[in-house]
Scaffold this motif. Structure first.
Motif, PDB file in Angstrom:
ATOM      1  N   THR A   1      29.996  39.622  61.415  1.00 54.90           N
ATOM      2  CA  THR A   1      31.111  39.157  60.601  1.00 54.90           C
ATOM      3  C   THR A   1      32.227  38.798  61.580  1.00 54.90           C
ATOM      4  O   THR A   1      32.211  39.192  62.737  1.00 54.90           O
ATOM      5  N   VAL A   2      33.180  38.033  61.110  1.00 54.22           N
ATOM      6  CA  VAL A   2      34.329  37.677  61.932  1.00 54.22           C
ATOM      7  C   VAL A   2      35.584  38.020  61.142  1.00 54.22           C
ATOM      8  O   VAL A   2      35.700  37.699  59.956  1.00 54.22           O
ATOM      9  N   ASP A   3      36.527  38.708  61.800  1.00 53.98           N
ATOM     10  CA  ASP A   3      37.776  39.095  61.138  1.00 53.98           C
ATOM     11  C   ASP A   3      38.925  38.737  62.076  1.00 53.98           C
ATOM     12  O   ASP A   3      39.423  39.573  62.829  1.00 53.98           O
ATOM     13  N   TYR A   4      39.345  37.476  62.010  1.00 54.08           N
ATOM     14  CA  TYR A   4      40.322  36.961  62.964  1.00 54.08           C
ATOM     15  C   TYR A   4      41.676  37.663  62.872  1.00 54.08           C
ATOM     16  O   TYR A   4      42.420  37.705  63.853  1.00 54.08           O
ATOM     17  N   GLN A   5      42.018  38.195  61.709  1.00 53.62           N
ATOM     18  CA  GLN A   5      43.322  38.829  61.508  1.00 53.62           C
ATOM     19  C   GLN A   5      43.392  40.243  62.074  1.00 53.62           C
ATOM     20  O   GLN A   5      44.475  40.787  62.290  1.00 53.62           O
ATOM     21  N   HIS A   6      42.241  40.862  62.346  1.00 58.94           N
ATOM     22  CA  HIS A   6      42.126  42.310  62.514  1.00 58.94           C
ATOM     23  C   HIS A   6      42.137  42.761  63.978  1.00 58.94           C
ATOM     24  O   HIS A   6      41.347  42.295  64.795  1.00 58.94           O
ATOM     25  N   PHE A   7      43.040  43.712  64.259  1.00 59.89           N
ATOM     26  CA  PHE A   7      43.048  44.417  65.542  1.00 59.89           C
ATOM     27  C   PHE A   7      42.959  45.910  65.257  1.00 59.89           C
ATOM     28  O   PHE A   7      43.604  46.412  64.341  1.00 59.89           O
ATOM     29  N   SER A   8      42.170  46.617  66.038  1.00 58.67           N
ATOM     30  CA  SER A   8      42.031  48.064  65.858  1.00 58.67           C
ATOM     31  C   SER A   8      42.009  48.756  67.197  1.00 58.67           C
ATOM     32  O   SER A   8      41.555  48.195  68.201  1.00 58.67           O
ATOM     33  N   TYR A   9      42.506  49.972  67.184  1.00 59.19           N
ATOM     34  CA  TYR A   9      42.550  50.751  68.417  1.00 59.19           C
ATOM     35  C   TYR A   9      41.163  51.350  68.688  1.00 59.19           C
ATOM     36  O   TYR A   9      40.602  52.056  67.855  1.00 59.19           O
TER      37      TYR A   9
END
Length: 227
Positions: free
Chosen positions: A216-224
């Motif tokens: 999947t691709v989630d361009y908006q998402h950043f996670s630690y």
């Protein structure tokens, strides 16, 4: 120091006023003379506002004492300085402040809006449809696992220009114009691209980007750490 109108805006946020009400008063158009984000414990009124919205009983989400309320200067799509609100885990607050300070002083990256997801009743679909940049939300993923947002360790930025895509599903719906690699160009306001100021700022501090996911691709998402 923040200008007087920015101080009023920060005070309203601290006492739990919904961002939509602050917007009606013109608070979020305040100019920030100090480009650095600030953060601190979640005030009682804000915590009360979060109940049944971004914080829900029955899930192993971050506790109140593990979270902070941030006030973050950013440049909107017209280039105006605004003061956003975001809840994140206290252990990453210094990192998040540094990331958004870097984006702000860079002068080029734009954010459509940054409101507590509680203004959308904690509904992720409503928040991303409104192109809202947000952090903490006590919820599960679409596949039933605990979201990194539930731990205050994930941030979504400009979801319309940076949508989630899985198979034939794109979210939000308005993101369909930006969900294929060939549609993603550097001249699009608010877009996040490999190697740009946004991905570099997060990567330097140990955050991963959903734009690099394989299935999947989630361009908006950043996670630690891991997604």
């Amino acid at each position: 120091m923040l200008g007087w109108l920015a101080k009023i805006c920060s005070s309203l946020l601290a006492f739990g006023m919904p961002i939509v009400a602050a917007l009606a008063l013109g608070c979020l158009a305040a100019k920030a003379e100090d480009s650095r984000a600030t953060f601190g414990p979640i005030p009682d009124n804000v915590w009360s506002y979060m109940q049944g919205r971004s914080w829900r009983p029955g899930l192993p989400c971050a506790r109140r004492d593990e979270l902070v309320l941030m006030r973050i200067p950013y440049r909107d799509f017209q280039g105006e300085t605004r003061i956003g609100a975001m809840v994140v885990a206290s252990k990453v607050a210094t990192q998040v402040a540094a990331i958004f300070h870097e984006l702000y002083i860079g002068g080029r990256f734009r954010i459509y809006q940054m409101r507590l997801i509680d203004d959308f009743d904690g509904d992720d679909d409503r928040s991303i449809a409104a192109n809202n940049t947000s952090g903490f939300n006590c919820r599960l993923t679409d596949h039933g696992g605990l979201s990194k947002h539930a731990l205050g360790l994930a941030i979504d930025i400009n979801p319309v220009q940076n949508p989630y895509r899985e198979g034939n599903i794109t979210a939000p719906e308005a993101g369909k114009d930006y969900d294929q690699p060939q549609e993603r160009r550097s001249d699009i306001v608010g877009i996040i691209l490999e190697g740009d100021v946004v991905t570099r700022a997060f990567a330097r501090r140990g955050w991963s980007w959903g734009g690099r996911w394989k299935h999947t691709v989630d361009y908006q998402h950043f996670s630690y750490g891991n997604h």
